[in-house]
Design a protein around this motif. Sequence first.
Motif, PDB file in Angstrom:
ATOM      1  N   LYS A   1       2.636 -13.645   1.903  1.00 40.90           N
ATOM      2  CA  LYS A   1       1.224 -13.492   2.269  1.00 40.90           C
ATOM      3  C   LYS A   1       0.967 -12.254   3.113  1.00 40.90           C
ATOM      4  O   LYS A   1      -0.184 -11.818   3.256  1.00 40.90           O
ATOM      5  CB  LYS A   1       0.743 -14.727   3.024  1.00 40.90           C
ATOM      6  CG  LYS A   1       1.423 -14.952   4.375  1.00 40.90           C
ATOM      7  CD  LYS A   1       0.891 -16.207   5.060  1.00 40.90           C
ATOM      8  CE  LYS A   1       1.553 -16.445   6.411  1.00 40.90           C
ATOM      9  NZ  LYS A   1       1.035 -17.662   7.078  1.00 40.90           N
ATOM     10  N   TYR A   2       2.024 -11.663   3.701  1.00 41.11           N
ATOM     11  CA  TYR A   2       1.826 -10.479   4.546  1.00 41.11           C
ATOM     12  C   TYR A   2       1.846  -9.170   3.753  1.00 41.11           C
ATOM     13  O   TYR A   2       1.621  -8.105   4.330  1.00 41.11           O
ATOM     14  CB  TYR A   2       2.936 -10.409   5.610  1.00 41.11           C
ATOM     15  CG  TYR A   2       3.017 -11.612   6.510  1.00 41.11           C
ATOM     16  CD1 TYR A   2       1.917 -12.058   7.238  1.00 41.11           C
ATOM     17  CD2 TYR A   2       4.214 -12.315   6.655  1.00 41.11           C
ATOM     18  CE1 TYR A   2       2.004 -13.165   8.069  1.00 41.11           C
ATOM     19  CE2 TYR A   2       4.310 -13.419   7.487  1.00 41.11           C
ATOM     20  CZ  TYR A   2       3.200 -13.840   8.185  1.00 41.11           C
ATOM     21  OH  TYR A   2       3.283 -14.931   9.008  1.00 41.11           O
ATOM     22  N   LEU A   3       2.110  -9.238   2.465  1.00 45.14           N
ATOM     23  CA  LEU A   3       2.343  -8.019   1.693  1.00 45.14           C
ATOM     24  C   LEU A   3       1.078  -7.540   0.988  1.00 45.14           C
ATOM     25  O   LEU A   3       0.536  -8.229   0.116  1.00 45.14           O
ATOM     26  CB  LEU A   3       3.426  -8.253   0.640  1.00 45.14           C
ATOM     27  CG  LEU A   3       4.774  -8.776   1.141  1.00 45.14           C
ATOM     28  CD1 LEU A   3       5.730  -8.942  -0.020  1.00 45.14           C
ATOM     29  CD2 LEU A   3       5.353  -7.850   2.190  1.00 45.14           C
ATOM     30  N   PRO A   4       0.579  -6.347   1.308  1.00 40.87           N
ATOM     31  CA  PRO A   4      -0.497  -5.769   0.512  1.00 40.87           C
ATOM     32  C   PRO A   4       0.058  -5.340  -0.843  1.00 40.87           C
ATOM     33  O   PRO A   4       1.256  -5.025  -0.965  1.00 40.87           O
ATOM     34  CB  PRO A   4      -0.932  -4.555   1.339  1.00 40.87           C
ATOM     35  CG  PRO A   4       0.263  -4.185   2.141  1.00 40.87           C
ATOM     36  CD  PRO A   4       1.015  -5.464   2.397  1.00 40.87           C
ATOM     37  N   GLU A   5      -0.768  -5.363  -1.856  1.00 36.68           N
ATOM     38  CA  GLU A   5      -0.303  -4.929  -3.179  1.00 36.68           C
ATOM     39  C   GLU A   5       0.226  -3.494  -3.080  1.00 36.68           C
ATOM     40  O   GLU A   5      -0.444  -2.592  -2.584  1.00 36.68           O
ATOM     41  CB  GLU A   5      -1.431  -4.994  -4.204  1.00 36.68           C
ATOM     42  CG  GLU A   5      -0.970  -4.608  -5.596  1.00 36.68           C
ATOM     43  CD  GLU A   5      -2.065  -4.663  -6.644  1.00 36.68           C
ATOM     44  OE1 GLU A   5      -1.814  -4.248  -7.791  1.00 36.68           O
ATOM     45  OE2 GLU A   5      -3.187  -5.106  -6.319  1.00 36.68           O
ATOM     46  N   THR A   6       1.457  -3.303  -3.528  1.00 38.44           N
ATOM     47  CA  THR A   6       2.125  -2.014  -3.434  1.00 38.44           C
ATOM     48  C   THR A   6       2.867  -1.758  -4.742  1.00 38.44           C
ATOM     49  O   THR A   6       3.692  -2.579  -5.160  1.00 38.44           O
ATOM     50  CB  THR A   6       3.120  -1.997  -2.260  1.00 38.44           C
ATOM     51  OG1 THR A   6       2.438  -2.364  -1.056  1.00 38.44           O
ATOM     52  CG2 THR A   6       3.738  -0.622  -2.080  1.00 38.44           C
ATOM     53  N   VAL A   7       2.573  -0.634  -5.387  1.00 34.15           N
ATOM     54  CA  VAL A   7       3.181  -0.328  -6.683  1.00 34.15           C
ATOM     55  C   VAL A   7       3.609   1.134  -6.718  1.00 34.15           C
ATOM     56  O   VAL A   7       3.029   1.980  -6.022  1.00 34.15           O
ATOM     57  CB  VAL A   7       2.197  -0.597  -7.844  1.00 34.15           C
ATOM     58  CG1 VAL A   7       1.847  -2.077  -7.922  1.00 34.15           C
ATOM     59  CG2 VAL A   7       0.948   0.260  -7.705  1.00 34.15           C
ATOM     60  N   PRO A   8       4.621   1.459  -7.531  1.00 30.13           N
ATOM     61  CA  PRO A   8       4.937   2.880  -7.716  1.00 30.13           C
ATOM     62  C   PRO A   8       3.822   3.567  -8.494  1.00 30.13           C
ATOM     63  O   PRO A   8       3.150   2.935  -9.317  1.00 30.13           O
ATOM     64  CB  PRO A   8       6.242   2.845  -8.519  1.00 30.13           C
ATOM     65  CG  PRO A   8       6.229   1.518  -9.209  1.00 30.13           C
ATOM     66  CD  PRO A   8       5.504   0.575  -8.300  1.00 30.13           C
ATOM     67  N   PHE A   9       3.617   4.850  -8.211  1.00 28.89           N
ATOM     68  CA  PHE A   9       2.602   5.578  -8.970  1.00 28.89           C
ATOM     69  C   PHE A   9       3.039   5.659 -10.425  1.00 28.89           C
ATOM     70  O   PHE A   9       4.140   6.086 -10.738  1.00 28.89           O
ATOM     71  CB  PHE A   9       2.416   6.990  -8.411  1.00 28.89           C
ATOM     72  CG  PHE A   9       1.510   7.830  -9.273  1.00 28.89           C
ATOM     73  CD1 PHE A   9       0.138   7.729  -9.142  1.00 28.89           C
ATOM     74  CD2 PHE A   9       2.036   8.682 -10.241  1.00 28.89           C
ATOM     75  CE1 PHE A   9      -0.705   8.478  -9.950  1.00 28.89           C
ATOM     76  CE2 PHE A   9       1.196   9.435 -11.056  1.00 28.89           C
ATOM     77  CZ  PHE A   9      -0.174   9.331 -10.901  1.00 28.89           C
ATOM     78  N   THR A  10       2.145   5.243 -11.326  1.00 26.49           N
ATOM     79  CA  THR A  10       2.436   5.330 -12.763  1.00 26.49           C
ATOM     80  C   THR A  10       1.352   6.083 -13.523  1.00 26.49           C
ATOM     81  O   THR A  10       1.648   6.860 -14.425  1.00 26.49           O
ATOM     82  CB  THR A  10       2.604   3.926 -13.374  1.00 26.49           C
ATOM     83  OG1 THR A  10       1.454   3.121 -13.037  1.00 26.49           O
ATOM     84  CG2 THR A  10       3.851   3.246 -12.834  1.00 26.49           C
ATOM     85  N   SER A  11       0.092   5.858 -13.145  1.00 29.87           N
ATOM     86  CA  SER A  11      -0.995   6.496 -13.902  1.00 29.87           C
ATOM     87  C   SER A  11      -2.279   6.489 -13.087  1.00 29.87           C
ATOM     88  O   SER A  11      -2.441   5.710 -12.156  1.00 29.87           O
ATOM     89  CB  SER A  11      -1.227   5.753 -15.226  1.00 29.87           C
ATOM     90  OG  SER A  11      -1.698   4.438 -14.976  1.00 29.87           O
ATOM     91  N   PHE A  12      -3.211   7.374 -13.459  1.00 29.49           N
ATOM     92  CA  PHE A  12      -4.526   7.398 -12.830  1.00 29.49           C
ATOM     93  C   PHE A  12      -5.263   6.092 -13.066  1.00 29.49           C
ATOM     94  O   PHE A  12      -5.996   5.597 -12.199  1.00 29.49           O
ATOM     95  CB  PHE A  12      -5.374   8.557 -13.369  1.00 29.49           C
ATOM     96  CG  PHE A  12      -4.809   9.919 -13.045  1.00 29.49           C
ATOM     97  CD1 PHE A  12      -3.863  10.084 -12.049  1.00 29.49           C
ATOM     98  CD2 PHE A  12      -5.236  11.038 -13.730  1.00 29.49           C
ATOM     99  CE1 PHE A  12      -3.355  11.334 -11.740  1.00 29.49           C
ATOM    100  CE2 PHE A  12      -4.736  12.292 -13.440  1.00 29.49           C
ATOM    101  CZ  PHE A  12      -3.788  12.446 -12.448  1.00 29.49           C
TER     102      PHE A  12
END
Length: 455
Positions: free
Chosen positions: A213-224
């Motif tokens: 629950k403490y994690l903001p959505e975080t993703v590697p950059f893949t596309s605009f």
Amino acid sequence: MRKRYPIEINLELSKTVYYPAELQPLLQSADRIAFGSRSCEVTLKAHPQKQNRIVISSDVKEELHFPNLNIPLHVFYENGTLFLGPLVGIFTSGFTPFPLRPIGDRSLFFSKLLSVHKTVGVVPFVFGEQHINWEEGIIEGYFYQKNGWERFNIPFPNVVYDRLPNRLSESRKEQQMVKERMQNEYLIPWYNPGFFNKLDIYDKLYNDSTVYKYLPETVPFTSFSHIEGMLSHYNSVYIKPANGSLGLGVHQVLYDRDEDLYFCRYHDQQGVKRLQKFSSLENLMKHVFQNRSLGNMLVQQGISLLKMENRSIDFRIHTNKDANGNWQITAIAAKIAGLGSVTTHVKTGGVIKTIDEIFTKEEKNHYLPKLKEAALKLSHALEKQINGNLGEIGFDLGIDKDGQIWLFEANSKPGRSIFTHPQLKDFDLLTRKLSIAYAVFLTEKAIHTPEEVFR
């Protein structure tokens, strides 16, 4: 319960060690003494005057390479051997030829770190890979004394505390070789190994129900298009390096639905605050990131944080393992973002505040337990996921307008800028004491139950 004893050197005895009478039931069959990686056969006797100290003959002192530093030390016993210590090696790089500042600008930090030795009961020293004599099993260690820095030849340590300053230093093959040899050939516990990668940490914590629950959505950059999707959901995102530190390279991207415009807030390479607007996300990315590689960038959910005078607040929380191997909250401070700044870092205009300076009593009673709970849960979760021995973590946490706690970053080698605040000096001392005291726990484990350390 552990006890510490003063150590005295005797010039008249030979191959003899006196110990306090209260240790006789433990040491009656002992015939060796050890300091760090060195040991030798001795005659061990209860002190004839029943003094509560350990007395070492001078020839034993020389054989053990024991520096007589007037520090009461812990004692451990296993398989006929009396261990004195622990001897704690603090491994780093960036040494200079200057006696007054042997580790350059970080000499002051290391002198303060070593200054806790008497209260903790350890013999700490600083060293680099160039100070190791592998053939002799000796290290030329840097000690901080009343008269400044001194160097002594001492044995390999009981434990090593990793204080390499940056990822570049950590990646050098010479540094990696030291760590591998000491752990694998000499079975020396090594704690706080490795800088964290933000995406790796997110992935490790993602499936842990205690901290998800403490994690903001975080993703590697893949596309605009992926960023477009996150902007439509959150209104703002942060684009930052997966291996960044000190807030360098962080960009905030915002979308204004009413005007159908995109804004980017960041610091340019000269450190100047910039806020630019664009008609499309594609134009923004091409203009702002034209000279940057996006392959190692991550995109993180923007969060509407609590504010003070219209400036965002986040919180730095330090956790440390103590001498019993338990996690403790050792420091909490608020960081107020600089005006128009994308981060709360001091170098970009951020200001350090105590909790009492930003919260009313009611707010403090509401928010502080939640921050502490989050930091301790995250510490336990990370410890389960990270290979090696974690001794300290610095968390950057935020609180949104609904009171939800969010994790922005976890740092295995946290910076110490919050301790410039005059009211945080006690926290500064506590973090230094526990970062060394954890070595006592690891030493005891390595002597009595090594399978628990080298699992």
